[in-house]
Design an enzyme around this catalytic site. Structure first.
Site, PDB file in Angstrom:
ATOM      1  N   GLY A  26     -13.993   9.684 -11.031  1.00 55.30           N
ATOM      2  CA  GLY A  26     -14.330  10.506 -11.937  1.00 55.30           C
ATOM      3  C   GLY A  26     -15.612  10.777 -12.729  1.00 55.30           C
ATOM      4  O   GLY A  26     -16.584   9.623 -12.783  1.00 55.30           O
ATOM      5  N   GLY A  31     -12.187   7.568  -9.048  1.00 53.58           N
ATOM      6  CA  GLY A  31     -10.702   8.406  -9.623  1.00 53.58           C
ATOM      7  C   GLY A  31     -10.546   9.128  -8.130  1.00 53.58           C
ATOM      8  O   GLY A  31      -9.762  10.110  -7.416  1.00 53.58           O
ATOM      9  N   GLU A  68     -14.493  -0.470 -10.337  1.00 51.55           N
ATOM     10  CA  GLU A  68     -14.715  -0.720 -12.101  1.00 51.55           C
ATOM     11  C   GLU A  68     -15.072  -2.152 -12.998  1.00 51.55           C
ATOM     12  O   GLU A  68     -16.027  -1.868 -14.032  1.00 51.55           O
ATOM     13  CB  GLU A  68     -13.253   0.137 -12.186  1.00 51.55           C
ATOM     14  CG  GLU A  68     -12.971   1.411 -12.127  1.00 51.55           C
ATOM     15  CD  GLU A  68     -12.154   1.196 -10.646  1.00 51.55           C
ATOM     16  OE1 GLU A  68     -12.779   2.884 -10.667  1.00 51.55           O
ATOM     17  OE2 GLU A  68     -12.447   0.451 -10.342  1.00 51.55           O
ATOM     18  N   ASP A  87      -7.985   1.862 -12.295  1.00 54.00           N
ATOM     19  CA  ASP A  87      -7.028   2.699 -12.804  1.00 54.00           C
ATOM     20  C   ASP A  87      -6.193   3.667 -11.929  1.00 54.00           C
ATOM     21  O   ASP A  87      -6.953   3.370 -10.777  1.00 54.00           O
ATOM     22  CB  ASP A  87      -7.951   3.038 -14.572  1.00 54.00           C
ATOM     23  CG  ASP A  87      -8.994   3.905 -13.736  1.00 54.00           C
ATOM     24  OD1 ASP A  87      -9.623   3.918 -12.807  1.00 54.00           O
ATOM     25  OD2 ASP A  87      -9.651   5.094 -14.462  1.00 54.00           O
TER      26      ASP A  87
END
Length: 377
Positions: free
Chosen positions: A67, A116, A139, A147
């Site tokens: 992301g 992402g 992350e 996530d």
């Protein structure tokens, strides 16, 4: 930035729609516009009886590096955590749609697949890795946690490989992705254009037929001698421990018995990551083992909101500063040590956000789901 249409290119072939992530200079990092556009296209294709399945690929040398958190960090630094959180709300909704999609999705994972990018592909039916594929959930080095529904797919990897990948952010190549189930097929990159040509002739949503077409181009790659996948005995022994401290102690005991560069490097990586991120990541993956994909995403959204708010720790803003903005690669984590983190601090990340104007993630209602999607709920 380019318009939404430019950031996701659409190729229409008879019964197939190919979505091309088109920000090659940013390694196809997902912007808010890209996520919005993908959501719109996936919804439209689900309703369109002419579309039998969807292919997703990236332009250039990456599938998708994650992301685009730089924009989120700008919002945070301006004190607008809710704007940052809305990025994740939309992204997690897309992840859920992909995980429960009624038509097959074929993701061509050529190049980098991180964060992402994994969320936009691993939840889909077919994941085609190549010799250039590099998967990672990095992350914890950024002060975040795996996530995009990663607590669902990491927790379902063999043994405790998911804990290892999630806590260390270690990279897996295409052969390792196939071996552990992150990829469903392995096709040499030189054969991808032939595979795509063949896929475009398919007039069916039947996963068996699509799998047969991909199978014609697939190979069984060899794992490298130093592959982490071949170290699963150590991974399972150490990463099955109850706490992050116990995992580190177990790794250190292994190194004391017999010096081992790979284990030493693993310890170093864990020591460099955000202590708070390690704690919440381990709990997230453990909870994910017992939850459906929707429950994982709802919980991860709560967690990400607490990360954005920064009441317990501001490690995400600090990690992004150190790794993405100033690039000094020297984050100052607070709390600085695992032992300074109480259970109460960790629990806060898993609690409902205390804000009357703020809503939990509401997942879209899904109907007529295939058996493969129902199994994930």
């Amino acid at each position: 930035m380019g318009s939404e249409e430019d950031q996701v290119l659409v190729e229409e072939k008879q019964y197939v729609r190919t979505l091309v992530l088109n920000r090659p200079r940013q390694l196809n990092a997902l912007s808010f516009q890209m996520i919005s556009r993908l959501l719109e296209l996936f919804r439209a294709y689900e309703e369109d009886s002419n579309v039998k399945f969807v292919v997703v690929k990236g332009k250039g040398r990456a599938f998708c590096a994650g992301g685009d958190v730089a924009a989120v960090v700008r919002d945070l630094n301006e004190g607008k955590w809710k704007l940052g959180a809305e990025f994740f709300r939309k992204e997690f909704t897309l992840n859920y749609l992909i995980a429960t999609y009624s038509k097959p999705q074929v993701s061509i994972l050529n190049g980098i697949v991180m964060g992402g990018g994994a969320g936009a592909s691993i939840h889909g039916r077919f994941r085609v890795a190549t010799e250039t594929s590099v998967f990672a959930m990095p992350e914890t080095a950024l002060g975040l946690f795996p996530d995009v529904g990663a607590s669902y797919f990491l927790s379902r990897l063999p043994g405790f490989l998911g804990e290892y990948c999630g806590l260390t952010g270690s990279r897996l190549d295409g052969a390792e992705m196939l071996a552990c189930g992150l990829a469903t097929h392995f096709v040499p990159s030189t054969r991808l254009s032939l595979l795509e040509e063949d896929l475009y002739k398919v007039d069916s949503s039947d996963p068996v037929i699509i799998s047969e077409v991909i199978g014609k181009y697939s190979q069984q790659p060899h794992l490298k001698e130093k592959s982490a996948y071949l170290r699963r005995d150590v991974i399972d022994k150490c990463f099955s421990q109850r706490t992050v401290e116990d995992i580190l102690s177990a790794l250190e005991r292994e190194v004391m018995k017999k010096p081992d560069d790979w284990i030493s490097a693993t310890i170093q990586t864990l020591r460099k990551a955000s202590p708070m991120s390690l704690k919440i990541s381990l709990r997230s993956i453990r909870e994910g083992r017992l939850q459906g994909v929707g429950q994982c995403l709802v919980r991860e959204f709560r967690m990400v909101c607490h990360v954005m708010k920064g009441e317990v720790s501001k490690d995400f803003a600090e990690g992004c500063r150190a790794l993405l903005l100033d690039k000094d690669k020297n984050p100052k984590w607070k709390p600085s040590k695992l032992e300074l983190i109480s259970d109460g601090m960790v629990n806060q990340y898993f609690s409902k956000v205390d804000d009357e104007e703020w809503e939990d993630l509401k997942l879209p209602a899904r109907s007529n789901l295939p058996v493969s999607a129902i199994a994930k709920l």
